[in-house]
Write a protein that holds these residues in place. Structure first.
Motif, short mmCIF file in Angstrom:
data_model
loop_
_atom_site.label_atom_id
_atom_site.label_comp_id
_atom_site.label_asym_id
_atom_site.label_seq_id
_atom_site.Cartn_x
_atom_site.Cartn_y
_atom_site.Cartn_z
N VAL A 7 0.88 -1.17 0.00
CA VAL A 7 0.00 0.00 0.00
C VAL A 7 0.91 1.21 0.00
O VAL A 7 1.74 1.36 0.90
CB VAL A 7 -0.94 0.03 1.23
CG1 VAL A 7 -1.66 1.37 1.33
CG2 VAL A 7 -1.94 -1.10 1.18
N SER A 8 0.79 2.06 -1.02
CA SER A 8 1.67 3.23 -1.19
C SER A 8 3.12 2.79 -1.10
O SER A 8 3.52 1.87 -1.78
CB SER A 8 1.34 4.32 -0.17
OG SER A 8 0.05 4.81 -0.39
N SER A 10 8.20 2.18 3.55
CA SER A 10 7.68 3.21 4.44
C SER A 10 7.25 2.63 5.79
O SER A 10 6.74 1.52 5.86
CB SER A 10 6.48 3.89 3.78
OG SER A 10 5.81 4.71 4.70
N ASN A 60 5.06 4.42 7.72
CA ASN A 60 3.84 5.15 8.03
C ASN A 60 2.85 4.14 8.61
O ASN A 60 2.48 3.17 7.94
CB ASN A 60 3.30 5.79 6.76
CG ASN A 60 1.99 6.50 6.96
OD1 ASN A 60 1.11 6.02 7.67
ND2 ASN A 60 1.84 7.63 6.29
N ASN A 78 -0.29 3.13 6.52
CA ASN A 78 0.02 2.35 5.33
C ASN A 78 0.50 0.95 5.70
O ASN A 78 0.21 -0.02 4.99
CB ASN A 78 1.05 3.06 4.47
CG ASN A 78 0.46 4.28 3.78
OD1 ASN A 78 -0.75 4.43 3.69
ND2 ASN A 78 1.32 5.16 3.31
N GLU A 110 -2.61 -1.06 6.60
CA GLU A 110 -3.37 -1.37 5.38
C GLU A 110 -2.63 -2.40 4.52
O GLU A 110 -3.25 -3.26 3.90
CB GLU A 110 -3.62 -0.09 4.57
CG GLU A 110 -4.63 0.85 5.21
CD GLU A 110 -6.03 0.27 5.30
OE1 GLU A 110 -6.43 -0.54 4.43
OE2 GLU A 110 -6.73 0.63 6.26
N ALA A 111 -1.29 -2.33 4.47
CA ALA A 111 -0.51 -3.31 3.70
C ALA A 111 -0.64 -4.70 4.33
O ALA A 111 -0.71 -5.71 3.61
CB ALA A 111 0.96 -2.89 3.64
#
Length: 177
Positions: free
Chosen positions: A92-93, A133, A135, A138, A141-142
């Protein structure tokens, strides 16, 4: 079973974990307006898990919103005994999360948000690595994206036309041989 009985049952059985509480600011003409963002993970410890984010001017209101959204977003994930059926990477991102199955007794080798999601889902033996990342939103969510990619050994065996025992994690194949 009526709706009331079902909702009452689901309220009692769920494991709710606060992953993150952050003060966020919106810049307006008169200066900054502060509010709170809360991230919550909800799971039944039997393979269902959801993530919710809530924002409000007070932390309790944000927690209530996040909890409601997490309950609504709950999804079923494929679990094999106390681990996952196969290795998977969620993206995710800029955040990437690697999940690897582990033999019984290993425990949850994960940090922060990843640990909260996995434990709420009922996974107790797993190896993880957070890549890219860090974060927190994220990463959580990943982790959810990775769990959603999982396929049960039975489902995959039917798709490939192979016996189920060939698709089990290696320590299970060794035990069965």
């Amino acid at each position: 079973m009526s709706d009331f009985e079902f909702s009452d049952f689901s309220q009692q059985e769920l494991d709710e974990r606060v992953v993150d509480i952050a003060r966020v600011a919106k810049v307006v003409k008169g200066g900054r307006r502060f509010s709170f963002r809360v991230t919550i993970v909800v799971g039944d410890n039997r393979g269902r898990v959801g993530v919710g984010i809530g924002k409000a001017n007070a932390v309790p209101d944000a927690m209530r919103k996040a909890s409601e959204r997490a309950r609504k977003s709950m999804r079923k994930v494929a679990v094999f005994k106390t681990t996952i059926p196969h290795e998977v990477i969620g993206r995710v991102s800029g955040a990437r999360v690697l999940l690897k199955p582990a033999s019984a007794g290993t425990g949850v080798i994960a940090g922060g948000g990843v640990r909260a999601v996995l434990e709420a889902a009922g996974i107790s033996d797993i190896l993880t690595k957070s890549l890219g990342s860090n974060n927190i939103l994220n990463v959580v969510e990943a982790t959810m994206a990775a769990l959603e990619q999982l396929k049960s050994p039975e489902e995959e065996a039917v798709r490939r036309g192979k016996p189920v025992k060939e698709l089990l994690p290696f320590w299970e194949r060794k035990k069965n041989a």
